[in-house]
Scaffold this motif. Structure first.
Motif, PDB file in Angstrom:
ATOM      1  N   ALA A 115      -7.373   5.543   1.009  1.00  0.00           N
ATOM      2  CA  ALA A 115      -6.457   4.626   1.706  1.00  0.00           C
ATOM      3  C   ALA A 115      -6.987   4.307   3.101  1.00  0.00           C
ATOM      4  O   ALA A 115      -6.908   3.166   3.550  1.00  0.00           O
ATOM      5  N   LEU A 116      -7.539   5.304   3.790  1.00  0.00           N
ATOM      6  CA  LEU A 116      -8.124   5.046   5.110  1.00  0.00           C
ATOM      7  C   LEU A 116      -9.311   4.092   4.995  1.00  0.00           C
ATOM      8  O   LEU A 116      -9.448   3.161   5.794  1.00  0.00           O
ATOM      9  N   ILE A 117     -10.167   4.317   4.012  1.00  0.00           N
ATOM     10  CA  ILE A 117     -11.330   3.443   3.807  1.00  0.00           C
ATOM     11  C   ILE A 117     -10.871   2.015   3.550  1.00  0.00           C
ATOM     12  O   ILE A 117     -11.418   1.065   4.112  1.00  0.00           O
ATOM     13  N   SER A 118      -9.816   1.854   2.735  1.00  0.00           N
ATOM     14  CA  SER A 118      -9.334   0.498   2.431  1.00  0.00           C
ATOM     15  C   SER A 118      -8.750  -0.188   3.668  1.00  0.00           C
ATOM     16  O   SER A 118      -8.695  -1.409   3.734  1.00  0.00           O
ATOM     17  N   ALA A 155       1.538   5.822   7.756  1.00  0.00           N
ATOM     18  CA  ALA A 155       2.847   5.229   8.054  1.00  0.00           C
ATOM     19  C   ALA A 155       2.889   4.590   9.444  1.00  0.00           C
ATOM     20  O   ALA A 155       3.818   3.840   9.752  1.00  0.00           O
ATOM     21  N   LEU A 156       1.892   4.851  10.251  1.00  0.00           N
ATOM     22  CA  LEU A 156       1.856   4.326  11.612  1.00  0.00           C
ATOM     23  C   LEU A 156       1.672   2.804  11.572  1.00  0.00           C
ATOM     24  O   LEU A 156       0.766   2.305  10.912  1.00  0.00           O
ATOM     25  N   PRO A 157       2.534   2.040  12.264  1.00  0.00           N
ATOM     26  CA  PRO A 157       2.382   0.581  12.235  1.00  0.00           C
ATOM     27  C   PRO A 157       1.139   0.142  13.018  1.00  0.00           C
ATOM     28  O   PRO A 157       0.735   0.794  13.977  1.00  0.00           O
ATOM     29  N   ASP A 158       0.555  -0.952  12.563  1.00  0.00           N
ATOM     30  CA  ASP A 158      -0.575  -1.514  13.293  1.00  0.00           C
ATOM     31  C   ASP A 158      -0.058  -2.223  14.538  1.00  0.00           C
ATOM     32  O   ASP A 158       1.028  -2.797  14.525  1.00  0.00           O
ATOM     33  N   PRO A 159      -0.834  -2.189  15.621  1.00  0.00           N
ATOM     34  CA  PRO A 159      -0.415  -2.891  16.841  1.00  0.00           C
ATOM     35  C   PRO A 159      -0.407  -4.398  16.605  1.00  0.00           C
ATOM     36  O   PRO A 159      -1.089  -4.903  15.727  1.00  0.00           O
ATOM     37  N   MET A 166       0.852  -1.178   0.000  1.00  0.00           N
ATOM     38  CA  MET A 166       0.000   0.000   0.000  1.00  0.00           C
ATOM     39  C   MET A 166       0.889   1.230   0.000  1.00  0.00           C
ATOM     40  O   MET A 166       1.883   1.303   0.689  1.00  0.00           O
ATOM     41  N   ASN A 167       0.500   2.235  -0.752  1.00  0.00           N
ATOM     42  CA  ASN A 167       1.236   3.490  -0.797  1.00  0.00           C
ATOM     43  C   ASN A 167       0.982   4.259   0.493  1.00  0.00           C
ATOM     44  O   ASN A 167      -0.135   4.630   0.795  1.00  0.00           O
ATOM     45  N   ASP A 168       2.043   4.496   1.249  1.00  0.00           N
ATOM     46  CA  ASP A 168       1.897   5.205   2.515  1.00  0.00           C
ATOM     47  C   ASP A 168       2.019   6.710   2.358  1.00  0.00           C
ATOM     48  O   ASP A 168       2.050   7.431   3.341  1.00  0.00           O
ATOM     49  N   HIS A 169       2.122   7.193   1.138  1.00  0.00           N
ATOM     50  CA  HIS A 169       2.261   8.623   0.892  1.00  0.00           C
ATOM     51  C   HIS A 169       1.203   9.052  -0.118  1.00  0.00           C
ATOM     52  O   HIS A 169       1.443   9.012  -1.316  1.00  0.00           O
ATOM     53  N   LEU A 183      -5.622  14.532  -1.233  1.00  0.00           N
ATOM     54  CA  LEU A 183      -6.548  14.271  -0.130  1.00  0.00           C
ATOM     55  C   LEU A 183      -7.482  13.108  -0.437  1.00  0.00           C
ATOM     56  O   LEU A 183      -7.699  12.237   0.418  1.00  0.00           O
ATOM     57  N   ASP A 184      -8.024  13.056  -1.658  1.00  0.00           N
ATOM     58  CA  ASP A 184      -8.928  11.956  -2.014  1.00  0.00           C
ATOM     59  C   ASP A 184      -8.234  10.606  -1.908  1.00  0.00           C
ATOM     60  O   ASP A 184      -8.800   9.648  -1.394  1.00  0.00           O
ATOM     61  N   ALA A 185      -6.976  10.524  -2.396  1.00  0.00           N
ATOM     62  CA  ALA A 185      -6.234   9.265  -2.323  1.00  0.00           C
ATOM     63  C   ALA A 185      -5.997   8.868  -0.869  1.00  0.00           C
ATOM     64  O   ALA A 185      -6.098   7.690  -0.514  1.00  0.00           O
TER      65      ALA A 185
END
Length: 119
Positions: A14-17, A91-95, A1-4, A8-10
């Motif tokens: 990305a948050l929705i996905s 970019a924040l890692p998932d717990p 996944m592109n972390d950058h 704004l729409d992209a």
């Protein structure tokens, strides 16, 4: 996944996905106050609040927080321009914890919901 995200729409897509659910709190007169994305995962809650392209806030807090809009404890936070905040958040890692936080969204007035943690 592109972390950058390039725009704004992209970033919002990305948050929705990643499983963010969005609410749109509004004032009593119906004016939109913000676009708020929330994802409860593991033992944390991630929140993204968009007020304008140059005014966004993202936070990670323990899933035990009673008020995700004004948490008493914050594990991570980024504020400023929406693209930068989205980039930081993505970019924040998932717990590591695979256990979802118990609770549910309770609908309120149109455009408002509240997360209620299970006790």
């Amino acid at each position: 996944m592109n972390d950058h995200p390039g725009d704004l729409d992209a970033g919002l897509r990305a948050l929705i996905s990643r499983g963010y659910q969005f609410v749109h709190p509004s004032a009593d007169d119906g004016e939109l106050l913000a676009v708020v994305g929330v994802r409860v995962h593991g033992d944390v809650v991630d929140v993204f609040r968009l007020h304008a392209e140059d005014d966004a806030l993202a936070m990670r807090m323990p899933a035990t927080e009673k008020n995700i809009f004004a948490p008493g404890a914050c594990l991570w936070r980024s504020a400023g321009a929406a693209i930068r905040v989205l980039t930081d958040l993505l970019a924040l890692p998932d717990p590591e914890s695979p256990t979802p936080a118990p609770g549910c969204w309770i609908p309120g007035r149109p455009g408002r919901s509240k997360w209620v943690a299970a006790s």
